[in-house]
Write a protein that holds these residues in place. Sequence first.
Motif, short mmCIF file in Angstrom:
data_model
loop_
_atom_site.label_atom_id
_atom_site.label_comp_id
_atom_site.label_asym_id
_atom_site.label_seq_id
_atom_site.Cartn_x
_atom_site.Cartn_y
_atom_site.Cartn_z
N PRO A 44 -6.44 -15.13 17.77
CA PRO A 44 -7.09 -14.01 17.06
C PRO A 44 -6.73 -12.67 17.70
O PRO A 44 -6.60 -12.56 18.92
N VAL A 45 -6.57 -11.66 16.86
CA VAL A 45 -6.24 -10.32 17.35
C VAL A 45 -7.53 -9.59 17.72
O VAL A 45 -8.64 -10.02 17.39
N SER A 46 -7.36 -8.45 18.38
CA SER A 46 -8.50 -7.60 18.72
C SER A 46 -8.10 -6.14 18.52
O SER A 46 -6.92 -5.82 18.36
N GLY A 47 -9.08 -5.26 18.52
CA GLY A 47 -8.81 -3.85 18.34
C GLY A 47 -8.32 -3.21 19.63
O GLY A 47 -8.71 -3.60 20.74
N ASP A 48 -7.45 -2.23 19.49
CA ASP A 48 -6.91 -1.49 20.63
C ASP A 48 -7.90 -0.38 20.99
O ASP A 48 -8.08 0.59 20.25
N GLU A 49 -8.53 -0.51 22.14
CA GLU A 49 -9.56 0.43 22.56
C GLU A 49 -9.00 1.83 22.82
O GLU A 49 -9.76 2.81 22.82
N ARG A 50 -7.70 1.95 23.02
CA ARG A 50 -7.11 3.26 23.30
C ARG A 50 -6.51 3.93 22.07
O ARG A 50 -6.04 5.07 22.15
N HIS A 51 -6.53 3.23 20.95
CA HIS A 51 -5.95 3.86 19.75
C HIS A 51 -6.95 4.85 19.17
O HIS A 51 -8.12 4.53 18.98
N PRO A 52 -6.51 6.09 18.89
CA PRO A 52 -7.45 7.13 18.46
C PRO A 52 -8.05 6.92 17.08
O PRO A 52 -8.99 7.61 16.72
N ALA A 53 -7.51 5.98 16.29
CA ALA A 53 -8.07 5.75 14.97
C ALA A 53 -9.31 4.87 15.02
O ALA A 53 -10.25 5.06 14.25
N ASN A 54 -9.32 3.88 15.90
CA ASN A 54 -10.41 2.89 15.85
C ASN A 54 -11.08 2.62 17.18
O ASN A 54 -12.15 2.01 17.21
N PHE A 55 -10.49 3.03 18.31
CA PHE A 55 -11.10 2.85 19.63
C PHE A 55 -11.62 1.43 19.83
O PHE A 55 -12.72 1.19 20.33
N GLY A 56 -10.83 0.46 19.40
CA GLY A 56 -11.14 -0.94 19.65
C GLY A 56 -11.80 -1.68 18.51
O GLY A 56 -11.91 -2.90 18.55
N ARG A 57 -12.23 -0.97 17.50
CA ARG A 57 -12.95 -1.62 16.40
C ARG A 57 -11.98 -2.09 15.33
O ARG A 57 -10.99 -1.42 15.03
N LEU A 58 -12.25 -3.23 14.70
CA LEU A 58 -11.49 -3.72 13.55
C LEU A 58 -12.46 -4.20 12.49
O LEU A 58 -13.51 -4.74 12.81
N CYS A 59 -12.10 -4.03 11.23
CA CYS A 59 -12.89 -4.62 10.16
C CYS A 59 -12.57 -6.11 10.07
O CYS A 59 -11.68 -6.61 10.77
N VAL A 60 -13.26 -6.81 9.19
CA VAL A 60 -13.06 -8.26 9.12
C VAL A 60 -11.65 -8.60 8.66
O VAL A 60 -11.08 -9.61 9.08
N LYS A 61 -11.05 -7.77 7.81
CA LYS A 61 -9.67 -8.05 7.39
C LYS A 61 -8.73 -7.94 8.58
O LYS A 61 -7.86 -8.80 8.78
N GLY A 62 -8.88 -6.88 9.36
CA GLY A 62 -8.05 -6.73 10.55
C GLY A 62 -8.30 -7.82 11.57
O GLY A 62 -7.36 -8.37 12.16
N SER A 63 -9.55 -8.18 11.76
CA SER A 63 -9.89 -9.23 12.73
C SER A 63 -9.31 -10.58 12.34
O SER A 63 -9.08 -11.44 13.19
N SER A 64 -9.07 -10.77 11.03
CA SER A 64 -8.58 -12.05 10.53
C SER A 64 -7.06 -12.10 10.38
O SER A 64 -6.54 -13.05 9.79
N LEU A 65 -6.35 -11.12 10.91
CA LEU A 65 -4.91 -11.05 10.70
C LEU A 65 -4.16 -12.31 11.13
O LEU A 65 -3.23 -12.75 10.46
N SER A 66 -4.58 -12.89 12.25
CA SER A 66 -3.86 -14.07 12.71
C SER A 66 -3.97 -15.23 11.73
O SER A 66 -3.08 -16.08 11.65
N GLN A 67 -5.07 -15.27 10.95
CA GLN A 67 -5.24 -16.34 9.96
C GLN A 67 -4.27 -16.20 8.79
O GLN A 67 -4.06 -17.15 8.03
N THR A 68 -3.71 -15.00 8.61
CA THR A 68 -2.82 -14.77 7.46
C THR A 68 -1.37 -15.10 7.77
O THR A 68 -0.52 -15.04 6.87
N LEU A 69 -1.06 -15.43 9.02
CA LEU A 69 0.33 -15.69 9.41
C LEU A 69 0.64 -17.16 9.15
O LEU A 69 0.65 -17.99 10.06
N MET A 70 0.91 -17.48 7.91
CA MET A 70 1.15 -18.86 7.49
C MET A 70 2.53 -19.01 6.87
O MET A 70 3.06 -18.07 6.28
N ASP A 71 3.09 -20.18 7.01
CA ASP A 71 4.38 -20.47 6.38
C ASP A 71 4.21 -20.82 4.90
O ASP A 71 5.17 -20.82 4.15
N HIS A 72 2.96 -21.14 4.50
CA HIS A 72 2.72 -21.55 3.12
C HIS A 72 3.20 -20.47 2.15
O HIS A 72 2.86 -19.30 2.28
#
Length: 891
Positions: free
Chosen positions: A33-61
């Motif tokens: 699972p991915v996490s938010g980058d605490e040093r990025h000025p856009a989100n300071f570590g926070r991710l929405c559920v879509k961003g938090s679920s990015l690793s689940q979307t990396l499928m060969d299907h």
Amino acid sequence: MAQAFQKTTCPYCGVGCGVNMVLPSADKDPVPPVSGDERHPANFGRLCVKGSSLSQTLMDHDRLLTPSIQGHSTSWDEALDTISDKITQVVKDHGPDAFAFYLSGQILTEDYYVANKLAKGFIGTANVDTNSRLCMASAVVAYKRAFGSDTVPCCYEDLECCDLLIMVGSNAAWTHPVLYQRIAAAKQKRPHMKVVVIDPRQTATCDIADLHLAIKPGSDAAIFSYLLCHSDSAGVVDQAFMADSTSGFDEALKCAYAATPSASFTADFCGVPLEDLTCLTDWWADTDKTVTFYSQGINQSSSGVDKCNAIINCHLATGRVGKEGAGPFSITGQPNAMGGREVGGLANQLAAHMDFATPGAQDLVQRFWQAPNMASENGLKAVDLFQAMEAGKVKVVWIMSTNPMVSLPDTAQVRRALEKCELVIVSDCKNNTDTTAMADILLPATGWSEKNGTVTNSERCISRQRGLLPAPGEARHDWWAICEVAKRLGFHSAFSYQGAHDIFVEHAALSAFENSGKRDFDIGHFQSMTQAEYDALLPVQWPVPKGQPAGTKRMFADGQFFTADRKARFIPITPVLPQHVSNKEWPFVLNTGRVRDQWHTMTRTGNAASLARHTNQPYVEIHPRDVKALGLQDQGLARLVSPHGQAILRVKTSRATSPGQVFAPIHWTQAFANQSVISNLIPQVVDPLSGQPESKHAVIRLEAIHNPMFGSILSTQALDLSAFLYWCRIPSEHGFYYEVALSSAAEVEQAIRNLKQQTGLSEYWMEYQNPLSGQSRMACLQENQLVLLLYWHDQPQQLSLDWLVSKLAPDCQVEEQERLAILAGSLAQAEDKGEIICSCFQVGSKQIQQAVAEGASSVAELGARLKCGTNCGSCVPELKPFMPIQVEKSA
């Protein structure tokens, strides 16, 4: 062995969040699972559920892995040779405008740059447009009319330090959730901060609103026309700023008074209570630090440009631009809509924020590129492009990373256009989309986590999106495919880039070429950067001229704009309503938008089963009064009919929508549901200046579908359900899960025979029928494995099928004692969570109700017990209604 830790950016909305990604320790291992980058000025570590679920979307299907021509696999060389030969032929026979690119705010700036360069500088056509035309083109034209440049003047910090925030045409709680949570946190810390939401619907964003103006659809401009008048009458016009930095105020004010002569007239025109409008105007007059934050509800209109300029006029009149906590802030929908604007990714642009109307710009770009065949006039905007295709004028189109068969209005026309086009090339990651089905040549593209380059977010912040995983199969970068075609067309030296770094530094050099402060977009500081510096690039806001490494947060602080006289322009505006209005034949107004946990046409989010649990089927939201009058049933089916097409959707009864208005989300496609493409209903009405479609507005009628037979189907294989009245495939961890409907119970037996024939399953069936409820259930097991399950019921209902889906997993054995549970529906083996409210932690309504019954009296206490609301915060507006009535709104 230590795991590699890398930074990249999220591929979803225009907030541009930074993402931390841990690479798998072995090639075949799943991505953690991915996490938010605490040093990025856009989100300071926070991710929405879509961003938090990015690793689940990396499928060969369903991944597109090899090039193909007319459905047959081929080599890259053969595919590229075929493309270049066809382009050569049509340009020779019909001229350069017979070719077009149709691009996407999902591709990277470097991809955009080489496509624009090839078409406009070397082939000689400006037919380079993008799905960003559907998102922010009206905002672009309005900024250019007012400021002389496509310059977003604000930054995210302004949203946190303003004293009045007007959010219009934006459900940011769902569409830009991380930014919305920054706003919500700021409001909690600064209780005097006021938030106004202007939207026909009561959306989740209204949760933090001190005032909600539920305006008549499309009447937004009148609110701001009257605000301009009130600024004058209340004496809050900044005379010094206007004299030094603007022109055209008197004409704009005269037009505003003629259009909105009084508060009562404006309130009636917009359909809002007079006292609410007066509240807004009083706050506006009293609050210098004001930001107006606007998105698709403004832009996607037949008068979207004028609406944007009506907003900008108010800020210019009061001097609320270029200052901390003040400004007109257009928020983009896609991760790189802004980057596309920077490199000329629209048909009416050249490159580096220059266009064909800018004196000397064409010559400047041509000299920099040393281009032999420079386009000399605007190309075809999106809707015009597909109309020209149908007319036989555009004969080759190259579509990249977008799904116009779903996103463009009037799907029937788009289909006719692609059928008529002599060669349709589609570059995509997915093999099966509504648009790839129309392709003559398919090219396998790299996707998020594989692509390497830059993106620019809504506050002009350039970030690196890094290629961290190997490309599967024969997938290649989009810029590489374009360059290979360019070389075959004879332009080898101009497209001999070795990587994305080479393209970026050329892009930076062009931005600075003969600039010297004349143009807003300047990143000349990076024109000599090394590969190592590019790889290590940190987020930075432009402009960044040569010798100035620090970006500028806020534009126009000096009161100087990019017009010829350096003064901003007021634009006279006469508010108008949408082109099509409801009538006796078409009595309902359709509004369109997004749901919280899905993105665009679900080609990525559809891979994550957890994201489907909050909203698992397409729906139409209808006021209870209209539901009753039409004889509809909550969760039942309704047919939506417009002059252009139809759709069949589940009914969602809701008071968030006013009587006479309905709402439907845009995400579902033919790959996920058979009659849910909302663009079928939308007319090809566009803003005459921007070419942006009025995609949020259509007139329709609603028809009840009486006495259908509903069903749930679980299968280990994909099924052909074309004979069904309605079907929706719901993403699941294992197998295939469908919710379906037949026209009547009489069709059930034939449907069962059809499914048995498809699957070859004629034996080993278990059957059960409940004589009281009329429900029937059938299951087929082979060697103790569940391979097909059918539930039939004559009333719409939501079943909790997670446990049954788990039984579709390979090698999962169904125990003897579980067989009765499968048929009887006694699913005690799994907790029935109820409707999923918090997607981050999969917390359902029944769990929340239980926690409240046990004493949880605030959202914070729910979070402590269940974790809901503690990650991205998107579910907080939906958690609050579970609280006792006496709990304060700010709880």
